[in-house]
Design an enzyme around this catalytic site. Structure first.
Site, PDB file in Angstrom:
ATOM      1  N   CYS A 107      -1.771  -3.429   2.557  1.00 37.63           N
ATOM      2  CA  CYS A 107      -1.400  -2.284   3.399  1.00 37.63           C
ATOM      3  C   CYS A 107      -2.430  -2.078   4.510  1.00 37.63           C
ATOM      4  CB  CYS A 107      -1.204  -1.041   2.549  1.00 37.63           C
ATOM      5  SG  CYS A 107      -0.383   0.306   3.451  1.00 37.63           S
ATOM      6  N   HIS A 210       2.810  -3.116  -1.551  1.00 33.90           N
ATOM      7  CA  HIS A 210       1.796  -2.659  -2.510  1.00 33.90           C
ATOM      8  C   HIS A 210       1.933  -3.332  -3.876  1.00 33.90           C
ATOM      9  CE1 HIS A 210      -0.120   0.624  -0.230  1.00 33.90           C
ATOM     10  NE2 HIS A 210       1.042   0.674   0.398  1.00 33.90           N
ATOM     11  N   GLU A 212      -0.308  -3.629  -5.987  1.00 34.06           N
ATOM     12  CA  GLU A 212      -1.100  -2.882  -6.989  1.00 34.06           C
ATOM     13  C   GLU A 212      -0.247  -1.865  -7.734  1.00 34.06           C
ATOM     14  OE1 GLU A 212      -1.443  -0.077  -3.467  1.00 34.06           O
ATOM     15  OE2 GLU A 212      -1.111  -2.200  -3.834  1.00 34.06           O
TER      16      GLU A 212
END
Length: 243
Positions: A107, A210, A212
Site C-alpha cells: 500500500c 493488503h 497482511e
C-alpha cells in the site's frame, strides 16, 4: 537461521507512539521469516547498523506520502503525511537497493518506493482520479472488493500463474506516473497500477492491496510473502561487506 525481515514501524503522531498490525508480522512468520520492527529514526548511521541486521525490508502501509518527495504542492486538507517516516523510509530504501537487500512494499509501501525512485502519485483518488472501483473498502478487510489484471511476463504472473486476481483495497493515494526503475505487474480496471517491481534487482516488489489482512484466507497473499522471505533467505548467505 530464519531470514530477518525489518518491518517499517507504523506511526501515531497524535499519541506519540509506534505500533504494528499483527498481520505484517504473522504473514512474514508463516512464510518462514523472523520479523523485526524497526525504530523510527532518520539517523543514517543508525539506519546502516539496523539494515546490517536485516535480510529483507518490508515497507508497510500508513500515512500518505508527502508530495514534497515528488516535487508537488500539497492539495490542502487531503494529505496527512509524516515527515520523519518519509525521510527514514526514503533513506532505508536507498541503502537497501545499494546493498541488494530484498524489499516488499504494501500500500503506502508501493507509493513510497515509487515516489522515492522518481515517480509521482495521485494525492487523493476521489479528487484526482474518480472511479466506480472501490479502492477504500469498509471492514472486514480480508474480503476482496475488485479485480486486478496480472500482467504477463512479470514475476507476479510467474509466481501466481493467473491473469486475474481478486484483491482487497484500502487507499486513497496511488501511483500516477511510474518511476523509471520500475515496471508494472498488475492493473486495476480503472487503469491504476496495483503492483510493480524493479527489474534487475534481487527482489523489489510492491503491491497496492493488503496481503497482511488477507493472507489467512488467500493463497496468493501467502505466496507473495513466501516469495519475499525466500528472496531474503537467498541473500542471507552473502556477507554484508559484499552486498
Amino acid at each position: 537461521m530464519k531470514p530477518v525481515i525489518g518491518v517499517m514501524p507504523l506511526v501515531d503522531e497524535e499519541r506519540q507512539s509506534l505500533w504494528m498490525l499483527p498481520g505484517y508480522l504473522e504473514g512474514i512468520r508463516q512464510a518462514g521469516g523472523l520479523p523485526l520492527i524497526l525504530p523510527l529514526t532518520t539517523d543514517l548511521d543508525e539506519l546502516e547498523q539496523l539494515l546490517g541486521l536485516c535480510d529483507g525490508l518490508l515497507f508497510t502501509g500508513g500515512q500518505d506520502v508527502s508530495p514534497a518527495l515528488y516535487h508537488e504542492s500539497e492539495l490542502e486538507g487531503l494529505v496527512q503525511s509524516c515527515t520523519p517516516r518519509d525521510r527514514m523510509e526514503q533513506a532505508a530504501l536507498a541503502m537497501a537497493l545499494r546493498q541488494g537487500i530484498p524489499v516488499l512494499g504494501i500500500c503506502r509501501g508501493l507509493q513510497l518506493i515509487n515516489a522515492a525512485l522518481g515517480g509521482t502519485l495521485y494525492q487523493d483518488l476521489p479528487a484526482q482520479h474518480p472511479s466506480e472501483i472501490v479502492h477504500k473498502q469498509q471492514p472486514p478487510y480480508d474480503v476482496p472488493v475488485h479485480p486486478v489484471q496480472v500482467l504477463k511476463a512479470t514475476p507476479l504472473a510467474a509466481l501466481l500463474q493467473v491473469e486475474n486476481l481478486q484483491v482487497n483495497s484500502y487507499h486513497h493515494q496511488a501511483v500516477k506516473t511510474l518511476a523509471p526503475p520500475l515496471q508494472p505487474m498488475a492493473l486495476s480496471p480503472d487503469g491504476l497500477i496495483e503492483a510493480a517491481y524493479a527489474p534487475g534487482k534481487p527482489f523489489v516488489w510492491a503491491v497496492q492491496w493488503h496481503p497482511e489482512f488477507s493472507y489467512p484466507v488467500d493463497p496468493a497473499s501467502r505466496a507473495i510473502f513466501a516469495a519475499f522471505v525466500t528472496a531474503a533467505g537467498n541473500v542471507r548467505v552473502i556477507p554484508l561487506a559484499m552486498r
